[in-house]
Design an enzyme around this catalytic site. Structure first.
Site, PDB file in Angstrom:
ATOM      1  N   ASP A 110       0.867  -1.173   0.000  1.00 20.96           N
ATOM      2  CA  ASP A 110       0.000   0.000   0.000  1.00 20.96           C
ATOM      3  C   ASP A 110       0.908   1.228   0.000  1.00 20.96           C
ATOM      4  O   ASP A 110       1.848   1.291   0.788  1.00 20.96           O
ATOM      5  CB  ASP A 110      -0.865  -0.016   1.275  1.00 20.96           C
ATOM      6  CG  ASP A 110      -2.230   0.610   1.055  1.00 20.96           C
ATOM      7  OD1 ASP A 110      -2.269   1.722   0.500  1.00 20.96           O
ATOM      8  OD2 ASP A 110      -3.240  -0.004   1.444  1.00 20.96           O
ATOM      9  N   ASP A 212      -2.929   4.911  -2.362  1.00 24.25           N
ATOM     10  CA  ASP A 212      -3.892   5.512  -1.440  1.00 24.25           C
ATOM     11  C   ASP A 212      -4.138   6.989  -1.766  1.00 24.25           C
ATOM     12  O   ASP A 212      -3.193   7.750  -1.994  1.00 24.25           O
ATOM     13  CB  ASP A 212      -3.314   5.401  -0.022  1.00 24.25           C
ATOM     14  CG  ASP A 212      -4.268   5.877   1.048  1.00 24.25           C
ATOM     15  OD1 ASP A 212      -5.156   5.098   1.418  1.00 24.25           O
ATOM     16  OD2 ASP A 212      -4.128   7.025   1.512  1.00 24.25           O
ATOM     17  N   GLU A 269      -6.564   4.188  -5.791  1.00 25.94           N
ATOM     18  CA  GLU A 269      -7.763   4.479  -5.006  1.00 25.94           C
ATOM     19  C   GLU A 269      -8.248   5.814  -5.553  1.00 25.94           C
ATOM     20  O   GLU A 269      -7.889   6.875  -5.048  1.00 25.94           O
ATOM     21  CB  GLU A 269      -7.461   4.587  -3.510  1.00 25.94           C
ATOM     22  CG  GLU A 269      -8.756   4.686  -2.709  1.00 25.94           C
ATOM     23  CD  GLU A 269      -8.625   5.355  -1.343  1.00 25.94           C
ATOM     24  OE1 GLU A 269      -9.519   5.169  -0.523  1.00 25.94           O
ATOM     25  OE2 GLU A 269      -7.639   6.075  -1.099  1.00 25.94           O
ATOM     26  N   HIS A 343     -11.356  -2.319   3.430  1.00 25.49           N
ATOM     27  CA  HIS A 343     -11.213  -1.967   4.854  1.00 25.49           C
ATOM     28  C   HIS A 343     -11.868  -0.637   5.208  1.00 25.49           C
ATOM     29  O   HIS A 343     -11.784  -0.212   6.357  1.00 25.49           O
ATOM     30  CB  HIS A 343      -9.720  -1.915   5.185  1.00 25.49           C
ATOM     31  CG  HIS A 343      -9.041  -0.809   4.439  1.00 25.49           C
ATOM     32  ND1 HIS A 343      -8.847  -0.866   3.070  1.00 25.49           N
ATOM     33  CD2 HIS A 343      -8.579   0.395   4.838  1.00 25.49           C
ATOM     34  CE1 HIS A 343      -8.277   0.256   2.683  1.00 25.49           C
ATOM     35  NE2 HIS A 343      -8.100   1.039   3.726  1.00 25.49           N
ATOM     36  N   ASP A 344     -12.442   0.048   4.227  1.00 21.73           N
ATOM     37  CA  ASP A 344     -13.127   1.319   4.506  1.00 21.73           C
ATOM     38  C   ASP A 344     -14.638   1.166   4.409  1.00 21.73           C
ATOM     39  O   ASP A 344     -15.365   2.162   4.411  1.00 21.73           O
ATOM     40  CB  ASP A 344     -12.703   2.394   3.488  1.00 21.73           C
ATOM     41  CG  ASP A 344     -11.251   2.784   3.627  1.00 21.73           C
ATOM     42  OD1 ASP A 344     -10.722   2.717   4.750  1.00 21.73           O
ATOM     43  OD2 ASP A 344     -10.636   3.157   2.601  1.00 21.73           O
TER      44      ASP A 344
HETATM   45  C1  GLC Z   1      -7.673   5.770   2.117  1.00 21.57           C
HETATM   46  C2  GLC Z   1      -7.618   4.528   2.975  1.00 21.57           C
HETATM   47  C3  GLC Z   1      -8.257   4.822   4.294  1.00 21.57           C
HETATM   48  C4  GLC Z   1      -7.495   5.938   4.950  1.00 21.57           C
HETATM   49  C5  GLC Z   1      -7.399   7.160   4.033  1.00 21.57           C
HETATM   50  C6  GLC Z   1      -6.390   8.140   4.528  1.00 21.57           C
HETATM   51  O1  GLC Z   1      -8.976   6.147   1.836  1.00 21.57           O
HETATM   52  O2  GLC Z   1      -8.220   3.463   2.318  1.00 21.57           O
HETATM   53  O3  GLC Z   1      -8.288   3.694   5.128  1.00 21.57           O
HETATM   54  O4  GLC Z   1      -8.121   6.297   6.146  1.00 21.57           O
HETATM   55  O5  GLC Z   1      -6.993   6.813   2.738  1.00 21.57           O
HETATM   56  O6  GLC Z   1      -5.108   7.631   4.343  1.00 21.57           O
END
Ligand code: GLC
Ligand code: CA
Length: 566
Positions: A110, A212, A269, A343-344
């Site tokens: 990640d 991310d 993402e 995970h979100d």
């Molecule tokens: C992304 C991750 C999330 C995190 C955010 C800030 O959205 O998936 O879990 O809180 O970035 O890094």
């Protein structure tokens, strides 16, 4: 030492080699604890490689394992080149990379480079000395009126600006929590420092990265306020810092300086890529290999950061989003990484199956069939393959995730009762996806012999690896069949590259499509309801996959039955 056992860069020759992958996301804190402290770790993951191999997956994406104060569970990195002691050591990770390879699997890391933790030495230096070069690694602004530089809202609530201690009128910028200061991508020196770190990781032989918050690297440099959009007087910061003009410069330089040289797999993402921009982002020469298809993830809410604002939606609405988004990506000669969980997010069964009574193994299999055979690359989030569900928590104090706590308070500020606020959070909390993996039916689920860092689900009977292995019709065994089927050379290319057309007119409760390549067509037909549906005309063809083998009569579909027909 055999060649198998050394770390070396992968350097794939086939440009889009990653099309053939089936990816599995591990949330390391919650997968397997190996040393009895109640927190999952790297050696725990290594000990479960046989299980992952039995699923048929080929790439494992690890949510962050870097050194971190864990304020945002590792998405706040304090050192990009160290492993957090909670998870183990760099040696453990190297061992995982090697062992995974021996099991036929690659590792995807990640990459969180929009921001760091406030504990990162760069930020600490920047705070200590305003003259330090590290000041320009982050975004600092001064105002004379005692107010924040603008009214942008951070993703986790409150202003995107926090005061610098002992420097009246000086603020630093954070898209997410105050403990996650944003890096200043306008600074070429910062960018080079990041590229060096990325290449260092790629030299270890990882397959690539999940990127991310990557659409937020560019902020509008006017830093101008906009009209408020909620009772807090703030405005969603994404209007000024998500997919903004100028980001293309950062993304193409990033790719050329790192990923391109290794032909690495990158998954963005990437919220907010409009169809017209898809060729630029993920076309054959795009900035990333793929992006996740988030279009289909949130039929229930219009804003992923404000869970108290709801959408009404039907199966037909959701199906339309699925097909529209796939057509847009195919038009760009591009691919999605297809997901229904991460995970979100809450658990898919609890979100996409609207009637709580219908949240059963049968509906979990129906969901699997809907998304797994779409064009592109499928990804399974840990526990999804068991049909894990949300469960009800009775107080906000039972939640760990910072965005859940923020959403609770935002809902109350917006006039909802505590009970209503708790319900929004129960439905949407990111903790739902982060509950420890259910390996067996014991107290701590075989995850640990110690009380886990986050409570185990209280509605999980029969939903675990041990029980599901015994049942040929379990969700787990259906996922195994699905992976084996899709990865078969006979059909794999069709599922990756074939065109997709919705089969309309069967019933408003059916989601169905054809996948076609080189004159061969396969049908995926899913009854997305709790009642039996009689079809006007029986489906023609040979059943290749069936979520409910009790019914092989193709003139009807049992509740939540999914069939794949050639
Ligand atoms: C992304 C991750 C999330 C995190 C955010 C800030 O959205 O998936 O879990 O809180 O970035 O890094
Ligand atoms: Ca541990």
């Amino acid at each position: 030492m055999s060649n198998e056992n050394i770390l070396k860069p992968l350097h794939h020759t086939n440009k889009r080699w990653w099309k053939n992958e089936v990816i599995y996301q591990v949330y390391p804190r919650s997968f397997q604890d190996s040393n009895g402290d109640g927190i999952g770790d790297i050696n725990g993951i290594t000990s479960r490689l046989d299980y992952l191999q039995s699923l048929g997956i080929t790439t494992i994406w690890l949510s962050p394992v870097y050194k971190s104060p864990m304020f945002d569970m590792g998405y706040d990195i304090a050192d990009y080149q160290k492993i957090d002691p909670i998870f183990g050591t760099m040696k453990d990770l190297d061992n995982l990379i090697v062992k995974a390879k021996q099991h036929g699997m690659k590792i995807l890391m990640d990459l969180v480079v929009n921001h760091t933790s406030d504990q990162c030495p760069w930020f600490q230096e920047a705070l200590k000395d305003p003259k330090s070069k590290y000041r320009n690694y982050y975004i600092f602004k001064h105002t004379d009126n005692g107010k924040a530089p603008n009214n942008w809202r951070s993703a986790f609530g409150g202003s995107t600006w926090s005061k610098v201690p002992n420097e009246p009128g000086t603020y630093y910028f954070h898209n997410f929590a105050p403990k996650q200061p944003d890096l200043n991508w306008e600074n070429p020196e910062l960018r080079q420092a990041i590229y060096k770190i990325i290449n260092w990781w790629l030299d270890k032989g990882i397959a690539g990265f999940r990127l991310d918050a990557i659409m937020q690297l560019k902020k509008d440099q006017d830093f101008a306020s906009l009209p408020a959009d909620d009772v807090d007087g703030l405005v969603n910061g994404e209007k000024k810092d998500l997919n903004r003009p100028g980001i293309e410069k950062f993304l193409s330089e990033l790719k050329q300086s790192t990923f391109a040289k290794y032909n690495a797999l990158t998954i963005g993402e990437a919220y907010g890529v409009p169809a017209k921009d898809m060729p630029r982002y993920i076309g054959p020469d795009g900035y990333f290999s793929m992006i996740f298809n988030f279009d289909i993830m949130n039929p229930d809410i219009p804003d992923v950061n404000r869970w108290y604002i709801k959408n009404k939606w039907s199966t037909a609405d959701w199906a339309k989003t699925i097909f529209d988004s796939q057509h847009a990506v195919q038009k760009a000669h591009a691919y999605f990484t297809n997901i229904i969980e991460n995970h979100d997010q809450p658990r898919a069964v609890s979100k996409f199956i609207q009637n709580p009574k219908d949240r059963t193994p049968e509906s979990a299999k129906a969901l699997a069939a809907v998304y797994f055979l779409l064009p592109g690359v499928p990804l399974i989030f840990e526990g999804q393959e068991l049909g894990m569900k949300n469960f009800k928590r009775h107080s906000i104090s039972e939640f760990n995730d910072l965005s859940s706590i923020n959403n609770y308070h935002m809902a109350i500020k917006n006039g909802y009762t505590k009970e209503q606020a708790l319900q929004f959070v129960n439905e949407r909390s990111r903790d739902n996806g982060r509950v420890p993996m259910q390996w067996d039916g014991s107290k701590y689920g075989g995850f640990s012999d110690h009380k886990p860092w986050l409570e185990m689900g209280n509605d999980r009977e029969g939903i675990n690896v041990k029980d599901e292995e015994k049942d040929p019709n379990s969700v787990l065994n259906f996922y195994r069949r699905l992976v084996r089927y899709r990865q078969n050379d006979r059909v794999r290319k069709l599922f990756i590259d074939g065109s997709i057309e919705q089969i309309k007119g069967l019933s408003k409760d059916i989601i169905a499509y054809t996948r076609t390549l080189d004159g061969k067509t396969i049908k995926v037909i899913v009854n997305f309801s709790n009642h039996t549906i009689k079809l006007d005309q029986p489906i023609k063809g040979k059943i290749e996959l069936n979520s409910n083998p009790k019914n092989e009569d193709l003139s009807q579909l049992m509740p939540f039955q999914a069939v794949v027909v050639e």
